[in-house]
Design an enzyme around this catalytic site. Sequence first.
Site, PDB file in Angstrom:
ATOM      1  N   SER A  50       0.839  -1.201   0.000  1.00  0.00           N
ATOM      2  CA  SER A  50       0.000   0.000   0.000  1.00  0.00           C
ATOM      3  C   SER A  50       0.870   1.245   0.000  1.00  0.00           C
ATOM      4  O   SER A  50       0.864   2.045   0.949  1.00  0.00           O
ATOM      5  CB  SER A  50      -0.981   0.022   1.167  1.00  0.00           C
ATOM      6  OG  SER A  50      -2.239  -0.389   0.715  1.00  0.00           O
ATOM      7  N   HIS A  51       1.656   1.376  -1.018  1.00  0.00           N
ATOM      8  CA  HIS A  51       2.478   2.554  -1.229  1.00  0.00           C
ATOM      9  C   HIS A  51       2.991   2.523  -2.672  1.00  0.00           C
ATOM     10  O   HIS A  51       2.757   1.544  -3.394  1.00  0.00           O
ATOM     11  CB  HIS A  51       3.638   2.626  -0.233  1.00  0.00           C
ATOM     12  CG  HIS A  51       4.429   1.366  -0.124  1.00  0.00           C
ATOM     13  ND1 HIS A  51       5.191   0.869  -1.147  1.00  0.00           N
ATOM     14  CD2 HIS A  51       4.552   0.474   0.895  1.00  0.00           C
ATOM     15  CE1 HIS A  51       5.759  -0.246  -0.760  1.00  0.00           C
ATOM     16  NE2 HIS A  51       5.381  -0.532   0.469  1.00  0.00           N
ATOM     17  N   ALA A  52       3.660   3.586  -3.062  1.00  0.00           N
ATOM     18  CA  ALA A  52       4.286   3.647  -4.384  1.00  0.00           C
ATOM     19  C   ALA A  52       5.746   4.055  -4.179  1.00  0.00           C
ATOM     20  O   ALA A  52       6.144   4.423  -3.062  1.00  0.00           O
ATOM     21  CB  ALA A  52       3.566   4.666  -5.265  1.00  0.00           C
TER      22      ALA A  52
END
Length: 142
Positions: A50-52
């Site tokens: 849940s991140h980039a």
Amino acid sequence: MHAPPRLIDLPKILDDRGNLSFLQESDQIPFKIRRAYWVYDVPGGEVRGSHAFHRSHELIIALSGSFDVVVHNGSEEQVFSMKRSYHALEIPPLNWRTLRDFSTNSLALILASTEYHENDYIRAFDKFQLARWAPVGGHDHD
Ligand code: TYD
């Protein structure tokens, strides 16, 4: 234009003694591997990722078991069901990715193009959307 995620079919050497797959930089991987890490013993219902990333390019492989990778490009999402150890999911930078629905005993291998740098992470979705639509190179000529 930012590159989309892509499922790569890895070579599969079928053998009565057990199958074998592999990847090597020059053929299957579109970047130089600087780091490998793996996620395991994930309790049922937990979510990882849940991140980039600003710069890091990744390949995700379900070496064992299964899980879903949800990739969001800022306007829509795609779900990849990872359950074959001969499939690698390529995730270019500036794609928001979430790993979820891990089966018991699943093992996620991630190969990355950079070493670990916390400042390469984008952990807030609104910041990700801003980064995604920021002009490439950072110069804004109007
Ligand atoms: P993180 O990537 O934030 O995991 P998730 O997004 O699934 O929660 O990593 C969790 C922690 O592990 C983070 O605080 C830093 C550490 N870590 C490293 O030290 N090196 C690494 O290569 C990775 C991937 C994480």
